[in-house]
Scaffold this motif. Structure first.
Motif, PDB file in Angstrom:
ATOM      1  N   ARG A 135      25.718  20.777 -23.384  1.00  0.00           N
ATOM      2  CA  ARG A 135      24.579  20.531 -24.277  1.00  0.00           C
ATOM      3  C   ARG A 135      25.096  20.453 -25.707  1.00  0.00           C
ATOM      4  O   ARG A 135      25.776  21.364 -26.187  1.00  0.00           O
ATOM      5  CB  ARG A 135      23.557  21.661 -24.127  1.00  0.00           C
ATOM      6  CG  ARG A 135      22.331  21.568 -25.004  1.00  0.00           C
ATOM      7  CD  ARG A 135      21.323  22.634 -24.578  1.00  0.00           C
ATOM      8  NE  ARG A 135      20.223  22.762 -25.530  1.00  0.00           N
ATOM      9  CZ  ARG A 135      20.131  23.700 -26.445  1.00  0.00           C
ATOM     10  NH1 ARG A 135      21.089  24.628 -26.550  1.00  0.00           N
ATOM     11  NH2 ARG A 135      19.093  23.751 -27.268  1.00  0.00           N
ATOM     12  N   TYR A 176      26.987  14.931 -18.839  1.00  0.00           N
ATOM     13  CA  TYR A 176      27.222  15.267 -17.441  1.00  0.00           C
ATOM     14  C   TYR A 176      28.609  14.742 -17.056  1.00  0.00           C
ATOM     15  O   TYR A 176      28.829  13.524 -17.031  1.00  0.00           O
ATOM     16  CB  TYR A 176      26.163  14.634 -16.553  1.00  0.00           C
ATOM     17  CG  TYR A 176      24.749  15.047 -16.899  1.00  0.00           C
ATOM     18  CD1 TYR A 176      24.160  16.165 -16.315  1.00  0.00           C
ATOM     19  CD2 TYR A 176      23.995  14.313 -17.821  1.00  0.00           C
ATOM     20  CE1 TYR A 176      22.872  16.551 -16.637  1.00  0.00           C
ATOM     21  CE2 TYR A 176      22.703  14.690 -18.151  1.00  0.00           C
ATOM     22  CZ  TYR A 176      22.139  15.805 -17.565  1.00  0.00           C
ATOM     23  OH  TYR A 176      20.852  16.177 -17.887  1.00  0.00           O
ATOM     24  N   GLU A 184      19.439  16.280 -29.708  1.00  0.00           N
ATOM     25  CA  GLU A 184      20.084  16.927 -28.573  1.00  0.00           C
ATOM     26  C   GLU A 184      20.659  15.868 -27.633  1.00  0.00           C
ATOM     27  O   GLU A 184      20.106  14.776 -27.487  1.00  0.00           O
ATOM     28  CB  GLU A 184      19.092  17.817 -27.811  1.00  0.00           C
ATOM     29  CG  GLU A 184      19.728  18.643 -26.715  1.00  0.00           C
ATOM     30  CD  GLU A 184      18.896  19.860 -26.327  1.00  0.00           C
ATOM     31  OE1 GLU A 184      18.372  20.525 -27.242  1.00  0.00           O
ATOM     32  OE2 GLU A 184      18.782  20.151 -25.130  1.00  0.00           O
ATOM     33  N   ILE A 224      28.097  20.338 -17.227  1.00  0.00           N
ATOM     34  CA  ILE A 224      26.996  19.869 -18.067  1.00  0.00           C
ATOM     35  C   ILE A 224      27.155  20.527 -19.435  1.00  0.00           C
ATOM     36  O   ILE A 224      27.195  21.761 -19.537  1.00  0.00           O
ATOM     37  CB  ILE A 224      25.622  20.223 -17.478  1.00  0.00           C
ATOM     38  CG1 ILE A 224      25.460  19.620 -16.074  1.00  0.00           C
ATOM     39  CG2 ILE A 224      24.507  19.714 -18.398  1.00  0.00           C
ATOM     40  CD1 ILE A 224      24.181  20.036 -15.374  1.00  0.00           C
ATOM     41  N   ARG A 279      22.129  16.056 -12.729  1.00  0.00           N
ATOM     42  CA  ARG A 279      22.251  17.511 -12.592  1.00  0.00           C
ATOM     43  C   ARG A 279      22.784  17.895 -11.215  1.00  0.00           C
ATOM     44  O   ARG A 279      23.524  18.868 -11.074  1.00  0.00           O
ATOM     45  CB  ARG A 279      20.886  18.186 -12.822  1.00  0.00           C
ATOM     46  CG  ARG A 279      20.466  18.267 -14.262  1.00  0.00           C
ATOM     47  CD  ARG A 279      19.358  19.297 -14.453  1.00  0.00           C
ATOM     48  NE  ARG A 279      18.183  18.994 -13.642  1.00  0.00           N
ATOM     49  CZ  ARG A 279      17.164  18.260 -14.048  1.00  0.00           C
ATOM     50  NH1 ARG A 279      17.178  17.739 -15.265  1.00  0.00           N
ATOM     51  NH2 ARG A 279      16.128  18.061 -13.277  1.00  0.00           N
ATOM     52  N   HIS A 299      22.863  15.631 -23.671  1.00  0.00           N
ATOM     53  CA  HIS A 299      23.385  16.310 -22.488  1.00  0.00           C
ATOM     54  C   HIS A 299      24.500  15.445 -21.908  1.00  0.00           C
ATOM     55  O   HIS A 299      24.278  14.257 -21.616  1.00  0.00           O
ATOM     56  CB  HIS A 299      22.290  16.531 -21.449  1.00  0.00           C
ATOM     57  CG  HIS A 299      21.173  17.393 -21.934  1.00  0.00           C
ATOM     58  ND1 HIS A 299      19.974  17.523 -21.257  1.00  0.00           N
ATOM     59  CD2 HIS A 299      21.046  18.164 -23.043  1.00  0.00           C
ATOM     60  CE1 HIS A 299      19.174  18.342 -21.921  1.00  0.00           C
ATOM     61  NE2 HIS A 299      19.807  18.744 -23.011  1.00  0.00           N
TER      62      HIS A 299
END
Length: 221
Positions: free
Chosen positions: A154, A210, A206, A152, A146, A208
């Motif tokens: 989702r 980056y 889900e 980023i 992060r 994420h």
């Protein structure tokens, strides 16, 4: 009543973590006073809990008990404070014990599995990482990613199954099971499948992504 074990609020990271995870625990975590597991041993034995399972819970508690870490990016933040409680199970099915109280009211809890896995237990068992060390490594990696990512993204639901992971390198320190991390040329991808498994709810998948990471962002720490 036995007094809680006095501890410094500044935690010392357990041995065996990566430099990144060690720094995360010691800079972002705190230790709170905790009672030991040993004072419950006699009562638990009287309830037919095997001594080996009590030993296992005590070892977890000695290593992680009382450690509060920043919220995880998924699973409603993860356990509020790590710590063992009374084991549950049977010789036929195996034994689990709680890994710490949830931060909010949830349909599942955080547990340590028969083989030391860190996972979530709802309508079924979903081991997330092969060890609690792996869970902590994943928190540290998410915190690091992060900070350094330029973007980023989702991804949710069945779209997670269409992520292209070919050619990406698995991040081994998280010892992923239901949850995994992947490293690309300039990206890190976290894939969270545990909630979907434990609740039999594919919509809870889900990931994420980056992006825009340099060498430090990919490997630093």
């Amino acid at each position: 009543m036995t007094a809680a074990t006095p501890v410094s609020p500044v935690p010392v990271a357990p041995a065996g973590l990566t430099r990144r995870a060690k720094a995360f625990v010691e800079l972002a975590g705190i230790r709170v006073p905790r009672q030991g597991i040993e004072l419950h041993r006699e009562a638990w034995v009287e309830h037919s809990i095997p001594a080996a399972e009590i030993d296992r819970a005590e070892a977890f508690h000695d290593r992680w008990g009382g450690l509060a870490l920043p919220p995880a990016p998924f699973y409603e933040g993860g356990p509020r404070i790590l710590g063992a409680d009374v084991p549950k199970g049977s010789a036929a099915e195996g034994w689990w014990f709680p890994a710490g109280d949830c931060r909010v009211s949830m349909a599942y809890g955080f547990m340590i599995g028969p083989g030391g896995e860190f996972g979530v237990y709802g309508s079924r068992w979903a081991p997330l990482h092969a060890s609690t060390d792996g869970w902590v490594e994943s928190l540290a990696l998410a915190d690091h990613a992060r900070r350094w990512a330029k973007t980023i993204t989702r991804v949710t639901g069945t779209a997670v199954d269409f992520l292209d992971l070919d050619g990406l390198e698995p991040v081994t320190e998280v010892v992923g099971l239901a949850d995994t991390w992947w490293r690309g040329k300039d990206s890190l991808i976290a894939v969270y499948r545990g909630e979907a498994v434990c609740m039999d709810a594919p919509g809870c998948l889900e990931a994420h992504v980056y992006g825009g990471l340099d060498e430090w962002g990919l490997h630093g720490g």
